[in-house]
Design an enzyme around this catalytic site. Structure first.
Site, PDB file in Angstrom:
ATOM      1  N   ARG A 239       0.869  -1.170   0.000  1.00 56.05           N
ATOM      2  CA  ARG A 239       0.000   0.000   0.000  1.00 56.05           C
ATOM      3  C   ARG A 239       0.910   1.226   0.000  1.00 56.05           C
ATOM      4  NH1 ARG A 239      -3.375  -3.025  -1.315  1.00 56.05           N
ATOM      5  NH2 ARG A 239      -5.339  -3.573  -0.281  1.00 56.05           N
ATOM      6  N   GLU A 268      -4.558   7.540  -4.204  1.00 50.27           N
ATOM      7  CA  GLU A 268      -4.876   6.969  -5.517  1.00 50.27           C
ATOM      8  C   GLU A 268      -6.259   7.428  -5.954  1.00 50.27           C
ATOM      9  OE1 GLU A 268      -4.382   2.737  -5.067  1.00 50.27           O
ATOM     10  OE2 GLU A 268      -2.254   2.928  -4.642  1.00 50.27           O
ATOM     11  N   HIS A 287      -1.927   0.419  -9.509  1.00 50.34           N
ATOM     12  CA  HIS A 287      -2.457  -0.563  -8.545  1.00 50.34           C
ATOM     13  C   HIS A 287      -3.091  -1.766  -9.268  1.00 50.34           C
ATOM     14  CE1 HIS A 287      -3.944  -0.877  -4.144  1.00 50.34           C
ATOM     15  NE2 HIS A 287      -3.811  -2.076  -4.676  1.00 50.34           N
TER      16      HIS A 287
HETATM   17  P1  NAP Z   1      -0.228 -11.960   4.300  1.00 54.00           P
HETATM   18  O1  NAP Z   1      -0.168 -13.387   3.853  1.00 54.00           O
HETATM   19  O2  NAP Z   1      -1.038 -11.619   5.499  1.00 54.00           O
HETATM   20  O3  NAP Z   1       1.279 -11.465   4.505  1.00 54.00           O
HETATM   21  C1  NAP Z   1       1.626 -10.274   5.107  1.00 54.00           C
HETATM   22  C2  NAP Z   1       2.995 -10.433   5.749  1.00 54.00           C
HETATM   23  O4  NAP Z   1       3.393  -9.177   6.293  1.00 54.00           O
HETATM   24  C3  NAP Z   1       3.006 -11.458   6.879  1.00 54.00           C
HETATM   25  O5  NAP Z   1       4.004 -12.411   6.622  1.00 54.00           O
HETATM   26  C4  NAP Z   1       3.350 -10.636   8.126  1.00 54.00           C
HETATM   27  O6  NAP Z   1       4.216 -11.394   8.965  1.00 54.00           O
HETATM   28  C5  NAP Z   1       4.061  -9.427   7.535  1.00 54.00           C
HETATM   29  N1  NAP Z   1       3.955  -8.236   8.393  1.00 54.00           N
HETATM   30  C6  NAP Z   1       2.856  -7.709   8.989  1.00 54.00           C
HETATM   31  N2  NAP Z   1       3.169  -6.647   9.733  1.00 54.00           N
HETATM   32  C7  NAP Z   1       4.524  -6.485   9.599  1.00 54.00           C
HETATM   33  C8  NAP Z   1       5.451  -5.578  10.137  1.00 54.00           C
HETATM   34  N3  NAP Z   1       5.075  -4.621  10.985  1.00 54.00           N
HETATM   35  N4  NAP Z   1       6.758  -5.717   9.792  1.00 54.00           N
HETATM   36  C9  NAP Z   1       7.166  -6.713   8.973  1.00 54.00           C
HETATM   37  N5  NAP Z   1       6.322  -7.617   8.424  1.00 54.00           N
HETATM   38  C10 NAP Z   1       5.015  -7.498   8.739  1.00 54.00           C
HETATM   39  O7  NAP Z   1      -0.777 -11.037   3.129  1.00 54.00           O
HETATM   40  P2  NAP Z   1      -0.577 -11.179   1.564  1.00 54.00           P
HETATM   41  O8  NAP Z   1      -1.737 -11.888   0.981  1.00 54.00           O
HETATM   42  O9  NAP Z   1       0.798 -11.668   1.258  1.00 54.00           O
HETATM   43  O10 NAP Z   1      -0.739  -9.618   1.139  1.00 54.00           O
HETATM   44  C11 NAP Z   1       0.146  -8.653   1.658  1.00 54.00           C
HETATM   45  C12 NAP Z   1      -0.314  -7.246   1.331  1.00 54.00           C
HETATM   46  O11 NAP Z   1      -0.106  -6.988  -0.049  1.00 54.00           O
HETATM   47  C13 NAP Z   1      -1.809  -6.975   1.526  1.00 54.00           C
HETATM   48  O12 NAP Z   1      -2.121  -6.639   2.877  1.00 54.00           O
HETATM   49  C14 NAP Z   1      -2.082  -5.822   0.594  1.00 54.00           C
HETATM   50  O13 NAP Z   1      -1.919  -4.589   1.268  1.00 54.00           O
HETATM   51  C15 NAP Z   1      -1.002  -5.974  -0.463  1.00 54.00           C
HETATM   52  N6  NAP Z   1      -1.556  -6.367  -1.765  1.00 54.00           N
HETATM   53  C16 NAP Z   1      -1.448  -5.485  -2.798  1.00 54.00           C
HETATM   54  C17 NAP Z   1      -1.928  -5.836  -4.039  1.00 54.00           C
HETATM   55  C18 NAP Z   1      -1.791  -4.890  -5.200  1.00 54.00           C
HETATM   56  O14 NAP Z   1      -2.621  -4.923  -6.097  1.00 54.00           O
HETATM   57  N7  NAP Z   1      -0.771  -4.059  -5.244  1.00 54.00           N
HETATM   58  C19 NAP Z   1      -2.544  -7.076  -4.248  1.00 54.00           C
HETATM   59  C20 NAP Z   1      -2.636  -7.941  -3.174  1.00 54.00           C
HETATM   60  C21 NAP Z   1      -2.137  -7.579  -1.934  1.00 54.00           C
HETATM   61  P3  NAP Z   1       4.245 -11.185  10.559  1.00 54.00           P
HETATM   62  O15 NAP Z   1       2.811 -11.199  11.013  1.00 54.00           O
HETATM   63  O16 NAP Z   1       5.075 -12.317  11.067  1.00 54.00           O
HETATM   64  O17 NAP Z   1       4.902  -9.868  10.766  1.00 54.00           O
END
Ligand code: NAP
Length: 322
Positions: A239, A268, A287
């Site tokens: 984000r 955005e 995005h």
């Molecule tokens: P996910 O499986 O929940 O993975 C998020 C990771 O971030 C987890 O491994 C978590 O590990 C880590 N995390 C959370 N807080 C943190 C912190 N303070 N410091 C370091 N690491 C941290 O989610 P995902 O499906 O991979 O998606 C991740 C993000 O990508 C979404 O939340 C969304 O914002 C973004 N996204 C963007 C798009 C796009 O179109 N650009 C598409 C899909 C997703 P820990 O809990 O161990 O810290």
């Protein structure tokens, strides 16, 4: 008995909504690209039993406290930073999102953006279209190698892990940083855990894939960019607000880092006058992380399924677990 009413805040492909049509009356906003105005969203929420929302809709206390029938909000995204979860809980509303179905497509885009940034692909394409190609030069539009370099993934959850698999195919050394370690991924993928500062100083490519939370807001700030190699590329597919954009602008224009690839911005849609969109060493995308036709349709279908389940007093498939 009258069927429940569900409002959808964008015009979506009707074929993906079959599970919902069987149990509810649905109506949707008239445009695919223009967001539903706040006033209309408030009017609809006041009468709806379910809402299918986009990440551009603010689902906050003001909206939810005037939605007496609302049982479920399904967000067409894995991230849910546009939704006030506390308010939803207070009003007994289930919030759902779309994890997993978008993981591989988003990892593809993240790796494509990394490659495009390193090898100057968009810049080179624009250069031809602008009529600049008059001859071949040994260092013409030369970029940086990706293979055998070090990739640092900040936020190695579902998408980060899928990205690490792609990087391993390019013989990259992969570091990752989360709040908690992932011993299984370390053993299976050969990735290495690193403290945030260590990851910043050692990586050639740094990809942010954390959710947006109070903890991750502007975690990529002046101090973070100063720690990176001056040959490093910063890629953001999470984000926009995880980045201090002024600090990033300073870093890419003063040579603190080599360049950036951005799929997301703090506001955005980003204006074409935004300083970061004017630089040759910053590749920008609107995005589109999960934007393959197949994946977007799967996300729509999952939202429809989730709403239908909750409206039938069943457990949603993918409720937000927070
Ligand atoms: P996910 O499986 O929940 O993975 C998020 C990771 O971030 C987890 O491994 C978590 O590990 C880590 N995390 C959370 N807080 C943190 C912190 N303070 N410091 C370091 N690491 C941290 O989610 P995902 O499906 O991979 O998606 C991740 C993000 O990508 C979404 O939340 C969304 O914002 C973004 N996204 C963007 C798009 C796009 O179109 N650009 C598409 C899909 C997703 P820990 O809990 O161990 O810290």
């Amino acid at each position: 008995m009258t069927k429940p009413y569900v409002y959808i805040t964008r015009k979506l492909d009707e074929t993906t909504l079959t599970p919902l049509k069987e149990v509810a009356h649905i109506d949707m906003w008239t445009s695919e690209d223009e967001p539903c105005p706040r006033e209309e969203l408030e009017k609809q929420a006041a009468q709806a039993d379910g809402l299918l929302t986009m990440l551009s809709d603010q689902v906050d206390e003001a909206l939810l406290s005037n939605a007496p029938n609302l049982k479920v909000v399904a967000n067409l995204a894995v991230g849910y930073d546009n939704i006030d979860l506390k308010a939803a809980k207070k009003h007994g509303i289930t919030v759902c999102h779309t994890p997993d179905v978008l993981t591989e497509s988003t990892a593809d885009l993240a790796f494509a953006l990394l490659m495009a940034s390193a090898r100057r692909i968009v810049e080179a394409s624009d250069w031809i279209k602008d009529g600049n190609w008059t001859g071949w030069g040994p260092l013409l539009l030369a970029g940086a190698d990706v293979h055998h370099k070090t990739l640092g993934i900040v936020g190695m959850g579902s998408i980060g892990t899928a990205l690490a698999k792609r990087a391993k195919g390019f013989d990259m050394n992969v570091l990752y940083h989360n709040r908690s370690r992932k011993p299984k991924a370390e053993a299976q993928l050969g990735v290495t855990y690193a403290a945030f500062d260590e990851l910043l100083t050692q990586s050639d490519f740094i990809v942010c894939l954390t959710p947006l939370t109070p903890e991750t807001k502007e975690m990529f700030n002046k101090k973070a960019f100063e720690q990176m190699k001056n040959t490093a590329y910063f890629i953001n597919v999470s984000r926009g607000q995880t980045v201090d954009e002024d600090a990033l602008y300073d870093a890419v224009t003063t040579g603190k880092i080599a360049g950036a690839g951005l799929d997301v911005f703090s506001r955005e849609p980003v204006s074409p006058d935004h300083p970061l969109t004017t630089l040759p060493n910053v590749t920008v995308l609107p995005h589109i992380g999960s934007a393959s036709v197949e994946t977007r349709k799967n996300m729509m279908h999952l939202c429809a399924e989730n709403i239908a389940l909750v409206l039938q007093d069943q457990q949603a498939k993918t409720p937000v677990q927070a």
